[in-house]
Design a protein around this motif. Structure first.
Motif, PDB file in Angstrom:
ATOM      1  N   UNK A   1       8.008 -16.850   8.181  1.00 27.89           N
ATOM      2  CA  UNK A   1       6.525 -16.514   7.612  1.00 27.89           C
ATOM      3  C   UNK A   1       6.050 -15.379   8.567  1.00 27.89           C
ATOM      4  N   UNK A   2       6.221 -15.563   9.944  1.00 26.53           N
ATOM      5  CA  UNK A   2       5.892 -14.328  10.679  1.00 26.53           C
ATOM      6  C   UNK A   2       6.372 -13.183  10.861  1.00 26.53           C
ATOM      7  N   UNK A   3       7.550 -13.277  10.221  1.00 27.01           N
ATOM      8  CA  UNK A   3       8.248 -11.868  10.145  1.00 27.01           C
ATOM      9  C   UNK A   3       7.795 -11.377   8.644  1.00 27.01           C
ATOM     10  N   UNK A   4       7.720 -12.338   7.736  1.00 30.06           N
ATOM     11  CA  UNK A   4       7.247 -11.540   6.465  1.00 30.06           C
ATOM     12  C   UNK A   4       5.913 -11.044   6.527  1.00 30.06           C
ATOM     13  N   UNK A   5       5.188 -11.457   7.359  1.00 27.21           N
ATOM     14  CA  UNK A   5       3.578 -11.258   7.441  1.00 27.21           C
ATOM     15  C   UNK A   5       3.698  -9.837   8.384  1.00 27.21           C
ATOM     16  N   UNK A   6       4.693  -9.768   9.395  1.00 31.42           N
ATOM     17  CA  UNK A   6       4.798  -8.467  10.064  1.00 31.42           C
ATOM     18  C   UNK A   6       5.237  -7.392   9.225  1.00 31.42           C
ATOM     19  N   UNK A   7       6.286  -7.485   8.150  1.00 35.21           N
ATOM     20  CA  UNK A   7       6.798  -6.669   7.442  1.00 35.21           C
ATOM     21  C   UNK A   7       5.638  -6.217   6.564  1.00 35.21           C
ATOM     22  N   UNK A   8       4.997  -7.099   5.961  1.00 36.01           N
ATOM     23  CA  UNK A   8       3.930  -6.735   4.956  1.00 36.01           C
ATOM     24  C   UNK A   8       2.533  -5.876   5.583  1.00 36.01           C
ATOM     25  N   UNK A   9       2.641  -6.269   6.898  1.00 36.49           N
ATOM     26  CA  UNK A   9       1.532  -5.521   7.553  1.00 36.49           C
ATOM     27  C   UNK A   9       2.098  -4.111   7.922  1.00 36.49           C
ATOM     28  N   UNK A  10       3.421  -3.849   8.383  1.00 30.30           N
ATOM     29  CA  UNK A  10       3.859  -2.783   8.531  1.00 30.30           C
ATOM     30  C   UNK A  10       3.968  -1.829   7.165  1.00 30.30           C
ATOM     31  N   UNK A  11       4.321  -2.492   5.990  1.00 32.14           N
ATOM     32  CA  UNK A  11       4.109  -1.669   4.607  1.00 32.14           C
ATOM     33  C   UNK A  11       2.718  -1.374   4.580  1.00 32.14           C
ATOM     34  N   UNK A  12       1.604  -2.072   4.697  1.00 28.01           N
ATOM     35  CA  UNK A  12       0.242  -1.598   4.563  1.00 28.01           C
ATOM     36  C   UNK A  12      -0.159  -0.651   5.357  1.00 28.01           C
ATOM     37  N   UNK A  13       0.404  -0.699   6.619  1.00 20.97           N
ATOM     38  CA  UNK A  13       0.019   0.657   7.441  1.00 20.97           C
ATOM     39  C   UNK A  13       0.916   2.010   7.144  1.00 20.97           C
ATOM     40  N   UNK A  14       1.773   1.653   6.294  1.00 24.08           N
ATOM     41  CA  UNK A  14       2.223   2.846   5.714  1.00 24.08           C
ATOM     42  C   UNK A  14       1.750   3.461   4.606  1.00 24.08           C
ATOM     43  N   UNK A  15       1.434   2.575   3.736  1.00 23.19           N
ATOM     44  CA  UNK A  15       0.575   2.893   2.537  1.00 23.19           C
ATOM     45  C   UNK A  15      -0.893   3.547   3.056  1.00 23.19           C
ATOM     46  N   UNK A  16      -1.508   2.808   4.105  1.00 17.67           N
ATOM     47  CA  UNK A  16      -2.774   3.531   4.676  1.00 17.67           C
ATOM     48  C   UNK A  16      -2.429   4.621   5.261  1.00 17.67           C
ATOM     49  N   UNK A  17      -1.532   4.998   5.921  1.00 17.55           N
ATOM     50  CA  UNK A  17      -1.124   6.217   6.377  1.00 17.55           C
ATOM     51  C   UNK A  17      -1.174   7.450   5.419  1.00 17.55           C
ATOM     52  N   UNK A  18      -0.249   6.921   4.269  1.00 16.13           N
ATOM     53  CA  UNK A  18       0.007   7.985   3.074  1.00 16.13           C
ATOM     54  C   UNK A  18      -1.238   8.219   2.346  1.00 16.13           C
ATOM     55  N   UNK A  19      -2.112   7.297   2.284  1.00 11.63           N
ATOM     56  CA  UNK A  19      -3.396   7.539   1.700  1.00 11.63           C
ATOM     57  C   UNK A  19      -4.336   8.275   2.530  1.00 11.63           C
ATOM     58  N   UNK A  20      -4.453   8.036   3.629  1.00 12.31           N
ATOM     59  CA  UNK A  20      -5.045   8.739   4.604  1.00 12.31           C
ATOM     60  C   UNK A  20      -4.648  10.408   4.809  1.00 12.31           C
ATOM     61  N   UNK A  21      -3.409  10.427   4.564  1.00 16.13           N
ATOM     62  CA  UNK A  21      -2.714  11.721   4.498  1.00 16.13           C
ATOM     63  C   UNK A  21      -3.180  12.728   3.487  1.00 16.13           C
ATOM     64  N   UNK A  22      -3.119  11.958   2.391  1.00 17.14           N
ATOM     65  CA  UNK A  22      -3.693  12.571   1.139  1.00 17.14           C
ATOM     66  C   UNK A  22      -5.065  12.746   1.110  1.00 17.14           C
ATOM     67  N   UNK A  23      -5.728  12.070   1.774  1.00 15.48           N
ATOM     68  CA  UNK A  23      -7.318  12.172   1.606  1.00 15.48           C
ATOM     69  C   UNK A  23      -7.712  13.381   2.379  1.00 15.48           C
ATOM     70  N   UNK A  24      -6.879  13.347   3.729  1.00 14.93           N
ATOM     71  CA  UNK A  24      -7.194  14.455   4.638  1.00 14.93           C
ATOM     72  C   UNK A  24      -6.695  15.918   3.878  1.00 14.93           C
ATOM     73  N   UNK A  25      -5.534  15.641   3.178  1.00 12.66           N
ATOM     74  CA  UNK A  25      -5.250  17.102   2.485  1.00 12.66           C
ATOM     75  C   UNK A  25      -5.979  17.560   1.462  1.00 12.66           C
TER      76      UNK A  25
END
Length: 248
Positions: free
Chosen positions: A125-149
């Motif tokens: 459960x902990x590993x899965x939550x960490x993976x999902x958090x990492x994926x969310x961070x990646x999505x947030x980073x992509x969205x942030x880059x798009x907004x900045x562009x």
């Protein structure tokens, strides 16, 4: 008849040719006036064109400064790299493996809820939550880059807009010179309700038809009589135009 002329065509030709006759006495004077007006238009155009060239050069330089701004170019590259990295991380996700792991996590969660969970379930459960958090961070980073562009693009567009509206090239006057013949052709075409080139061809066919006759073999008696009367008129008008020295 030449050009397969119909009665309506002959009527249009007559209207045009009569208009030419009526305008012939003043054609030379009108052509001279139009030529002078055209010369003045050309001078005004040359001045407007010189002003336009200066304005366009200034506007182009302003736009180039905005588009080639080193700071903006650097920031744009950084954002592009950031977006590419975020997209690459997102594309590295194995959907099938993630789905399988989600099923395992669901089963582990059910065991934990039933009081039968193990340390392995807790770890999963902990590993899965960490993976999902990492994926969310990646999505947030992509969205942030798009907004900045987009923000950078909007900023650049605003700076270009500040350069002012792009100058509009002035319309160049008709370069054709005016002659009495051109004045008459214009008058004839207007009276005939035809474009000048079409009228010139119609008039040519009409002049060729002036000495002809049609018979009731191809037309009804009334239609043949009407067309022959028009042909007589065209022959007469052609003679008057020649006498007036109007080129045919």
């Amino acid at each position: 008849l030449p050009g397969n002329l119909k009665s309506a065509d002959l009527d249009a030709a007559l209207k045009g040719m009569n208009a030419e006759l009526a305008a012939a006495p003043g054609a030379a004077k009108e052509a001279e006036a139009r030529q002078k007006a055209q010369a003045n238009e050309e001078k005004a155009y040359e001045k407007a064109k010189a002003d336009y060239d200066k304005q366009q050069k200034t506007w182009d330089a302003c736009v180039e400064r905005v588009r080639n701004d080193p700071a903006a170019a650097k920031k744009s590259k950084e954002l592009a790299d950031k977006s590419e990295a975020a997209s690459k991380n997102a594309s590295n996700v194995d959907d099938d493996a993630l789905e399988a792991k989600a099923r395992q996590v669901q089963a582990a969660a059910e065991r934990i809820a039933a009081g039968k969970g193990t340390a392995a379930d807790q770890k999963l459960m902990a590993e899965f939550q960490a993976d999902m958090a990492k994926m969310q961070q990646g999505s947030n980073a992509a969205l942030s880059a798009m907004n900045e562009q987009q923000a950078l693009s909007d900023e650049q567009a605003a700076k270009i807009k500040a350069c002012g509206a792009e100058p509009q090239r002035p319309k160049q006057p008709d370069g054709l010179g005016w002659s009495p013949e051109r004045v008459l052709m214009e008058k004839g075409a207007q009276a005939a309700g035809k474009p000048e080139q079409q009228y010139a061809l119609l008039r040519e066919f009409a002049v060729m038809s002036g000495g002809m006759r049609v018979t009731s073999k191809k037309y009804s008696e009334d239609e043949a009589a009407r067309i022959n009367a028009q042909l007589d008129q065209i022959r007469d008008v052609t003679g008057q135009m020649r006498a007036a020295k109007i080129p045919l």
